[in-house]
Enzyme design. Structure first.
Site, PDB file in Angstrom:
ATOM      1  N   LYS A 228      64.795  30.499  24.165  1.00 29.39           N
ATOM      2  CA  LYS A 228      64.821  29.248  24.980  1.00 29.39           C
ATOM      3  C   LYS A 228      63.905  28.248  24.558  1.00 29.39           C
ATOM      4  CE  LYS A 228      61.650  31.076  27.986  1.00 29.39           C
ATOM      5  NZ  LYS A 228      61.471  32.089  29.428  1.00 29.39           N
TER       6      LYS A 228
ATOM      7  N   TYR B 191      37.447   6.793  21.104  1.00 28.64           N
ATOM      8  CA  TYR B 191      37.460   6.176  22.488  1.00 28.64           C
ATOM      9  C   TYR B 191      36.330   6.818  23.498  1.00 28.64           C
ATOM     10  CZ  TYR B 191      42.222   4.460  21.384  1.00 28.64           C
ATOM     11  OH  TYR B 191      43.147   3.760  20.945  1.00 28.64           O
TER      12      TYR B 191
HETATM   13  C1  LIG Z   1      60.969  33.286  29.147  1.00 25.01           C
HETATM   14  C2  LIG Z   1      61.452  34.504  29.711  1.00 25.01           C
HETATM   15  C3  LIG Z   1      61.605  35.803  28.985  1.00 25.01           C
HETATM   16  C4  LIG Z   1      60.639  35.934  27.607  1.00 25.01           C
HETATM   17  O1  LIG Z   1      59.206  35.976  28.070  1.00 25.01           O
HETATM   18  P1  LIG Z   1      57.861  36.220  27.114  1.00 25.01           P
HETATM   19  O2  LIG Z   1      56.606  36.243  28.026  1.00 25.01           O
HETATM   20  O3  LIG Z   1      58.100  34.947  26.327  1.00 25.01           O
HETATM   21  O4  LIG Z   1      58.166  37.274  26.297  1.00 25.01           O
HETATM   22  C5  LIG Z   1      62.031  36.721  29.408  1.00 25.01           C
HETATM   23  N1  LIG Z   1      62.654  36.788  30.593  1.00 25.01           N
HETATM   24  C6  LIG Z   1      62.828  35.444  31.251  1.00 25.01           C
HETATM   25  C7  LIG Z   1      63.490  35.759  32.694  1.00 25.01           C
HETATM   26  C8  LIG Z   1      62.173  34.522  31.027  1.00 25.01           C
HETATM   27  O5  LIG Z   1      62.191  33.450  31.858  1.00 25.01           O
END
Ligand SMILES: *Cc1c(COP(=O)(O)O)cnc(C)c1O
Length: 360
Positions: A48, A257
């Protein structure tokens, strides 16, 4: 004039940072996580957010060749980037389930939505009867998935439709001693035991909690990309930033800054090319460092949109660039300086970097 190839470009002096992404390292991390579970447990991959910011298509391509046949994305649209890298027998699951407006893409890209509610379930069976789906259950995180009572009400009907997978997600898996882990495990078991369904509970953190958390499939994300809590992960990203200019400043002069840093001794300051627009959060400023080989160089003053000031007084040479993610400082170290997590560092890496993908 034609652009020189990526490899050649990184050799010439560039005004933007060089981000090296080791796809082989991602594959190796997947293999290492795969070996942490039993042979009958399938290890998927979460890609994702554009593969945690590293390019979902390239990541999926590399992982497919390492043996991954189950992928997860957050939103159906994200599957468009990876579907063409994968053969038709590869499953792509969608965490957000079947949203209104997703029907066509779920059908066309042959995606498996993880249905989160009675509303999504109804939508799915009405718009795409016979199309594969999974179910997401809420075991206490209160983010996505059907609650125990809702599940109880639809369970028998769902079983007749033969879901591909049932998942839930742990809220505190990165803290092995947190009582929430066992609590969610028990709830997941009580909601799914004896139903003869394929089950998945664990992301990276859950894999490390041990075999009782693995069920039929695990879903690592961050561990693939070299982040905590998978402490044995190999490094995947390296980021070095070119120095645009070096200057000497006198005692009492300030940098950047707001004049927040003032020289207490005569100092040499390098201005490097990257800033908060490239994902280097301003909150890194007071604690942050970059590296010249094995020498640490502290960030001075505030991080600007496109630049950072770095104190290189201790160096006896003038480097061309400084490393901010690499051998001496990983994404979690940098995250610590910013008061955030490695996930946010990765997914914030900007689009201005010259990205070099290494697959050996
Ligand atoms: C993002 C996510 C994962 C992966 O999690 P990690 O901590 O990056 O290994 C797995 N299951 C769900 C439902 C997620 O949202």
């Amino acid at each position: 004039m034609l652009d020189p190839p990526l490899e050649a470009r990184s050799q010439v002096e560039m005004s933007t940072g060089n981000l090296t992404i080791n796809l082989k390292g991602i594959s190796n991390n997947w293999t290492a996580l795969d070996q942490l579970s039993a042979i009958n447990v399938e290890t998927a991959a979460v890609v994702k957010a554009d593969g945690y910011g590293l390019d979902a298509a390239r990541v999926a391509h590399a992982l497919y060749h390492a043996g991954v046949r189950q992928f997860f994305v957050a939103a159906a649209e994200e599957a468009a980037a990876i579907r063409m890298e994968l053969t038709d027998d590869v499953n792509i699951f969608v965490f957000s389930g079947h949203m209104r407006g997703d029907t066509e893409i779920i059908h066309d890209l042959n995606l498996i939505p993880l249905l989160n509610s009675f509303t999504q379930l109804t939508r799915h069976v009405e718009t795409l009867p016979g199309h594969p789906f999974g179910i997401q259950l809420d075991t206490g995180m209160n983010r996505l998935g059907m609650e125990p009572l809702e599940w109880e009400a639809v369970r028998e009907m769902v079983l007749t439709l033969k879901p591909e997978l049932v998942i839930s997600h742990l809220a505190c898996a990165d803290q092995p001693d947190h009582p929430m882990n066992k609590k969610q495990l028990k709830i997941f078991q009580s909601m799914t035991d004896g139903l003869n369904l394929k089950r998945s509970l664990s992301a990276t953190g859950g894999i490390l909690l041990g075999p009782e958390y693995h069920f039929d499939m695990t879903r690592p994300g961050i561990g693939l990309y070299g982040g905590a809590p998978f402490s044995d992960a190999g490094q995947v990203v390296q980021l070095s930033l070119p120095i645009i200019q070096i200057r000497d400043v006198e005692i009492g002069e300030t940098v950047g800054y707001g004049c927040t840093w003032q020289a207490e001794v005569p100092s040499r300051i390098a201005t490097v090319a990257a800033g908060y627009a490239d994902g280097l959060m301003r909150s890194i400023s007071p604690n942050g460092s970059l590296w010249a080989g094995d020498n640490i160089c502290k960030i001075v003053g505030r991080i600007s949109m496109d630049m950072v000031g770095v104190d290189i007084t201790n160096l006896d040479y003038e480097p061309n660039d400084l490393e901010i993610i690499g051998k001496h400082q990983n994404i979690d170290d940098l995250a610590g300086m910013a008061g955030t997590i490695g996930y946010e560092i990765l997914t914030s890496l900007g689009s201005r970097y010259n990205r070099l993908y290494v697959s050996k």
